[in-house]
Structure formats: C-alpha cells, structure tokens
Design a protein around this motif. Sequence first.
Motif, PDB file in Angstrom:
ATOM      1  N   TYR A  22       0.857  -1.187   0.000  1.00  0.00           N
ATOM      2  CA  TYR A  22       0.000   0.000   0.000  1.00  0.00           C
ATOM      3  C   TYR A  22       0.896   1.241   0.000  1.00  0.00           C
ATOM      4  CZ  TYR A  22      -3.681  -3.205   1.644  1.00  0.00           C
ATOM      5  OH  TYR A  22      -4.568  -4.230   1.776  1.00  0.00           O
ATOM      6  N   SER A  23       0.591   2.187  -0.854  1.00  0.00           N
ATOM      7  CA  SER A  23       1.317   3.455  -0.855  1.00  0.00           C
ATOM      8  C   SER A  23       0.727   4.389   0.189  1.00  0.00           C
ATOM      9  CB  SER A  23       1.233   4.106  -2.241  1.00  0.00           C
ATOM     10  OG  SER A  23       1.865   3.298  -3.198  1.00  0.00           O
ATOM     11  N   SER A  24       1.589   5.162   0.835  1.00  0.00           N
ATOM     12  CA  SER A  24       1.115   6.071   1.864  1.00  0.00           C
ATOM     13  C   SER A  24       2.062   7.261   1.962  1.00  0.00           C
ATOM     14  CB  SER A  24       1.021   5.357   3.216  1.00  0.00           C
ATOM     15  OG  SER A  24       0.462   6.205   4.190  1.00  0.00           O
ATOM     16  N   VAL A  25       1.759   8.152   2.904  1.00  0.00           N
ATOM     17  CA  VAL A  25       2.584   9.336   3.104  1.00  0.00           C
ATOM     18  C   VAL A  25       2.639   9.653   4.597  1.00  0.00           C
ATOM     19  CG1 VAL A  25       0.641  10.931   2.797  1.00  0.00           C
ATOM     20  CG2 VAL A  25       2.980  11.721   2.359  1.00  0.00           C
ATOM     21  N   VAL A  26       3.786  10.105   5.085  1.00  0.00           N
ATOM     22  CA  VAL A  26       3.945  10.477   6.496  1.00  0.00           C
ATOM     23  C   VAL A  26       3.234  11.812   6.731  1.00  0.00           C
ATOM     24  CG1 VAL A  26       5.592  11.013   8.332  1.00  0.00           C
ATOM     25  CG2 VAL A  26       6.148   9.262   6.619  1.00  0.00           C
ATOM     26  N   VAL A  27       2.399  11.866   7.786  1.00  0.00           N
ATOM     27  CA  VAL A  27       1.662  13.103   8.056  1.00  0.00           C
ATOM     28  C   VAL A  27       2.185  13.838   9.286  1.00  0.00           C
ATOM     29  CG1 VAL A  27      -0.457  12.406   6.907  1.00  0.00           C
ATOM     30  CG2 VAL A  27      -0.103  11.766   9.294  1.00  0.00           C
ATOM     31  N   ARG A  28       2.786  13.115  10.230  1.00  0.00           N
ATOM     32  CA  ARG A  28       3.339  13.794  11.407  1.00  0.00           C
ATOM     33  C   ARG A  28       4.221  12.833  12.190  1.00  0.00           C
ATOM     34  NH1 ARG A  28      -0.888  14.612  16.309  1.00  0.00           N
ATOM     35  NH2 ARG A  28       1.100  15.280  17.196  1.00  0.00           N
ATOM     36  N   THR A  29       5.010  13.376  13.113  1.00  0.00           N
ATOM     37  CA  THR A  29       5.794  12.573  14.043  1.00  0.00           C
ATOM     38  C   THR A  29       5.377  12.935  15.471  1.00  0.00           C
ATOM     39  OG1 THR A  29       7.582  14.207  14.084  1.00  0.00           O
ATOM     40  CG2 THR A  29       7.762  12.401  12.493  1.00  0.00           C
ATOM     41  N   THR A  30       5.483  11.959  16.376  1.00  0.00           N
ATOM     42  CA  THR A  30       5.150  12.185  17.787  1.00  0.00           C
ATOM     43  C   THR A  30       6.247  11.586  18.653  1.00  0.00           C
ATOM     44  OG1 THR A  30       3.869  10.123  17.911  1.00  0.00           O
ATOM     45  CG2 THR A  30       2.655  12.139  17.365  1.00  0.00           C
ATOM     46  N   GLU A  31       6.404  12.110  19.851  1.00  0.00           N
ATOM     47  CA  GLU A  31       7.441  11.636  20.761  1.00  0.00           C
ATOM     48  C   GLU A  31       6.816  11.020  22.005  1.00  0.00           C
ATOM     49  OE1 GLU A  31      11.325  13.223  23.318  1.00  0.00           O
ATOM     50  OE2 GLU A  31      10.086  14.622  22.167  1.00  0.00           O
ATOM     51  N   LYS A  32       7.362   9.885  22.414  1.00  0.00           N
ATOM     52  CA  LYS A  32       6.923   9.241  23.649  1.00  0.00           C
ATOM     53  C   LYS A  32       8.160   8.707  24.368  1.00  0.00           C
ATOM     54  CE  LYS A  32       3.105   6.862  23.777  1.00  0.00           C
ATOM     55  NZ  LYS A  32       2.078   5.807  23.650  1.00  0.00           N
ATOM     56  N   GLN A  33       8.563   9.396  25.425  1.00  0.00           N
ATOM     57  CA  GLN A  33       9.726   8.987  26.206  1.00  0.00           C
ATOM     58  C   GLN A  33      10.946   8.682  25.327  1.00  0.00           C
ATOM     59  OE1 GLN A  33      10.074   8.929  29.641  1.00  0.00           O
ATOM     60  NE2 GLN A  33       8.127  10.038  29.536  1.00  0.00           N
ATOM     61  N   ASP A  34      11.376   9.681  24.571  1.00  0.00           N
ATOM     62  CA  ASP A  34      12.578   9.600  23.732  1.00  0.00           C
ATOM     63  C   ASP A  34      12.441   8.659  22.532  1.00  0.00           C
ATOM     64  OD1 ASP A  34      13.903  11.384  25.418  1.00  0.00           O
ATOM     65  OD2 ASP A  34      14.550   9.749  26.736  1.00  0.00           O
ATOM     66  N   ILE A  35      11.235   8.139  22.281  1.00  0.00           N
ATOM     67  CA  ILE A  35      10.997   7.358  21.083  1.00  0.00           C
ATOM     68  C   ILE A  35      10.109   8.180  20.159  1.00  0.00           C
ATOM     69  CG2 ILE A  35       9.755   5.344  20.171  1.00  0.00           C
ATOM     70  CD1 ILE A  35      10.882   3.675  22.351  1.00  0.00           C
ATOM     71  N   PHE A  36      10.560   8.334  18.918  1.00  0.00           N
ATOM     72  CA  PHE A  36       9.828   9.152  17.960  1.00  0.00           C
ATOM     73  C   PHE A  36       9.046   8.251  17.003  1.00  0.00           C
ATOM     74  CE2 PHE A  36      13.096  11.905  19.560  1.00  0.00           C
ATOM     75  CZ  PHE A  36      12.509  13.170  19.580  1.00  0.00           C
ATOM     76  N   TYR A  37       7.737   8.246  17.142  1.00  0.00           N
ATOM     77  CA  TYR A  37       6.862   7.521  16.231  1.00  0.00           C
ATOM     78  C   TYR A  37       6.576   8.410  15.018  1.00  0.00           C
ATOM     79  CZ  TYR A  37       5.721   4.372  20.133  1.00  0.00           C
ATOM     80  OH  TYR A  37       5.774   3.473  21.171  1.00  0.00           O
ATOM     81  N   PHE A  38       6.153   7.797  13.927  1.00  0.00           N
ATOM     82  CA  PHE A  38       5.606   8.598  12.834  1.00  0.00           C
ATOM     83  C   PHE A  38       4.254   8.027  12.420  1.00  0.00           C
ATOM     84  CE2 PHE A  38       8.398   5.475  10.833  1.00  0.00           C
ATOM     85  CZ  PHE A  38       7.679   5.006   9.739  1.00  0.00           C
ATOM     86  N   GLN A  39       3.396   8.873  11.923  1.00  0.00           N
ATOM     87  CA  GLN A  39       2.043   8.483  11.539  1.00  0.00           C
ATOM     88  C   GLN A  39       1.878   8.626  10.037  1.00  0.00           C
ATOM     89  OE1 GLN A  39      -0.727  10.771  13.890  1.00  0.00           O
ATOM     90  NE2 GLN A  39       0.066  10.006  15.828  1.00  0.00           N
ATOM     91  N   ILE A  40       1.137   7.671   9.462  1.00  0.00           N
ATOM     92  CA  ILE A  40       0.877   7.690   8.024  1.00  0.00           C
ATOM     93  C   ILE A  40      -0.621   7.557   7.789  1.00  0.00           C
ATOM     94  CG2 ILE A  40       3.128   6.659   7.516  1.00  0.00           C
ATOM     95  CD1 ILE A  40       1.724   3.997   7.040  1.00  0.00           C
ATOM     96  N   THR A  41      -1.059   7.917   6.605  1.00  0.00           N
ATOM     97  CA  THR A  41      -2.472   7.758   6.249  1.00  0.00           C
ATOM     98  C   THR A  41      -2.648   6.473   5.459  1.00  0.00           C
ATOM     99  OG1 THR A  41      -2.144   9.036   4.224  1.00  0.00           O
ATOM    100  CG2 THR A  41      -2.887  10.234   6.187  1.00  0.00           C
ATOM    101  N   LEU A  42      -3.791   5.838   5.669  1.00  0.00           N
ATOM    102  CA  LEU A  42      -4.119   4.621   4.930  1.00  0.00           C
ATOM    103  C   LEU A  42      -5.622   4.463   4.924  1.00  0.00           C
ATOM    104  CD1 LEU A  42      -2.329   2.501   3.490  1.00  0.00           C
ATOM    105  CD2 LEU A  42      -2.781   0.970   5.388  1.00  0.00           C
ATOM    106  N   ALA A  43      -6.166   4.000   3.806  1.00  0.00           N
ATOM    107  CA  ALA A  43      -7.612   3.867   3.672  1.00  0.00           C
ATOM    108  C   ALA A  43      -8.178   2.919   4.726  1.00  0.00           C
ATOM    109  CB  ALA A  43      -7.958   3.358   2.274  1.00  0.00           C
ATOM    110  N   SER A  44      -9.383   3.209   5.187  1.00  0.00           N
ATOM    111  CA  SER A  44      -9.991   2.436   6.274  1.00  0.00           C
ATOM    112  C   SER A  44     -10.318   1.010   5.863  1.00  0.00           C
ATOM    113  CB  SER A  44     -11.271   3.138   6.753  1.00  0.00           C
ATOM    114  OG  SER A  44     -12.180   3.272   5.686  1.00  0.00           O
TER     115      SER A  44
END
Length: 371
Positions: free
Chosen positions: A108-130
């Motif tokens: 599946y193709s997607s794109v990164v929309v934002r990054t978040t931090e949780k106790q020195d770990i940086f997650y990233f979020q992507i969009t994907l169809a439901s």
Amino acid sequence: MSNNSYYQNIALVSTDSNVQNGIILPEYNALVSSYNGLEGSRKVLVRSHLVGRKLADVMFMDPYYGIAVFRLQCLGHSQLNLEMVDLPLPGQHVKVIKKSFARGIVEYSSVVVRTTEKQDIFYFQITLASQSDNILGSLVVSLSGEPLGVVVRRIANDRLEILPLRYLRDLFVEYSNYENTYAFRCPFCREILTEDLVTFDKCAFCGEILPTTLYKPKLRHIGREIIKIEKVISNLNYQPELTFLGRNFWEIEKSGLSIVFYYDNDNNSLVIYSTLANLAECIKDGKLGANDKHHVYRYLLTENEKMRHMFFSLNEQNILLSSVYLDMEYVSEQTLTEFVRDFIARLIDNKHKLDHFFSTLALRQSGTHSE
C-alpha cells in the motif's frame, strides 16, 4: 538491500480469534507484532516462508510502546537490520508491506503526516484507507525499500502509528533480564512487571489497576460446534492449534493442497473448500492456452453433474472444490469426520483429473500448432 529481500521476514500471526502481521527477527529468535490485537495471547501461530508453520510463546508485551514480542526459534540470517535508519519526515512517501492468506504480499502506498514523541521514542504516523483490514504488525518501508518500522496502532479510520525499527534494539536490551519469564510494561508508570508483581489487579509500583489481559492469559470461550470441528481435525491427525487461520477458519494441508474449514456462525454450518488451480496463472505458466477457458468451464460443468455434496466453482479465476453447507446441529463428530475424509480423497482425485485435463488441452494445442 533489494526491495523484496525482507519479504521472508514478514509473517502471518494468528490466534483463534484474530489474524494480523508480524516481523521475524532471527537475530533475536523473536517475532515482533502489535500489542493491539494480540493482548492476552500467550501463544500464537506463526506462518511464513522463513519458519514454515510454528507456535510461538510470548516473550513480553508492552502496551505503552505498542508491541508484542514472541519467542520464535529461527534459522538463517536476518534481512532486517535494527540500525539507526533516518526517520521519515512529514510529506515523505512510504509503503506498507502486508501479508495476507488469500493474496500473499500486498503493498500500500502512503505518506507520512506527522511525528510524535513518547519517552525519547519518535513515532511517525501515516495515512491509509480504512478498508485495509488486519494491517497491524505490518512492515513500513521507504520507496527505496529501506525498512523503517512496524505498524503498532490504528488512529481513527485513516491513520496508522509506526514504531521505528531503530528502537527495537533498546527494548530488547531492556527486557533481557526476563529472558525465560513473561514480562510486561505497566502502561501507567512504565515499569517492567512480572505476574508476581501484580496484587489485587494493581501494579506493584504505581498502584494503578492493570488491564486483565496484560497479566492473565485471555480465556477462550468456544461453543460446542467449534469443539466438534476441532475434534474432527484431531481425528484427521492434525493439531487444531496449528491449523487456525483466525476466527472460525482452520486450514490443513494434504498432498500439497490447502484445505480450509469455515464455520458460518449465522447459519450454524460448516463448509470445506480448497483451491485447485488459478486460470490466470495456468495461462501464464503455459499449462493453458489463452483461448482454453471455455473448455475448462465446460469441463467443470460436466463434472459438477456427477458430484454429490460437493461442487466446483470459480472465484476470481480460482477453481475451487467446495462441500455443501453441513448443519452442525445434527451432524455427529463421527459422520463429519467420515465426510471430511471422503472430501479429501475426492479432492486429491479431482486435482489429478484436472491436471490431466490441462495436459490434454496443452497436447491438443501443441498438435494444432505443429500442423
């Protein structure tokens, strides 16, 4: 790294009620998946080209960081390196690599929309169809094929949260003192616990009430119909826990054929089916000519007239042999076992007959060309 060198590390992870993806890490003899969907599971069935079909015991669960890790003895070398890969930035295009039972590897193709931090770990979020189901535990890679992370959470309907692979090494080190003991992290204070550190359902460090499935195995509640089906599978000399595909689905293999059991809860019925061939693949492999489909259709219709309690059908060019729906309320375990044995025998026989028919068509085609 070639774009598909890590495909063998992608696995299907099944419980009796759910199926999702996981990533095999031979370096750690472990399988990593999402905590969500596997909470309460102490044992899962893993299926992949790398390990075949194996049961894996839980190593640790971490609801805070969103991962579940299972102990899995592996052979060979890992194609996935848990190295310091640069994190993707918002706007960067990525791919989600998912494995499914029906379709194999799907991208599946997607794109990164934002990054978040949780106790020195940086997650990233992507969009994907439901509509993309069973996506948890899937691998996310860059467009150049560089492995980036594992899907750990679905946020709303169209967004996924990804834990970068670069942080897994630190988590394995943190849990290394509990190698032979099931351990889990308190989602409130982040301390690592074992079952003897839970008193009155509370964390021994912060006193917060823990989710029951975090420190106790999830109880399996099954009806008499499921019990009957699994007894039949046992009567056929298969271990039921090595056959489930997910809720109400089981799979056994015989003579190179995959045979699927499906329990229709709404109609209290069981149907058994197996895929004998795919017309598109047969044409691609040269077993059939491009104009031979109508001969195959006529053959299947003719054979169906001879059958009782089972029939040929076509599903997206797959040739299936299916049983009729069996009413689970009235069929006995012995009768059902005998029926399944007869179905398997007829399945193997019809597979040989179909292969012979394809060979006949190919010979006829080659004779026509030679003339």
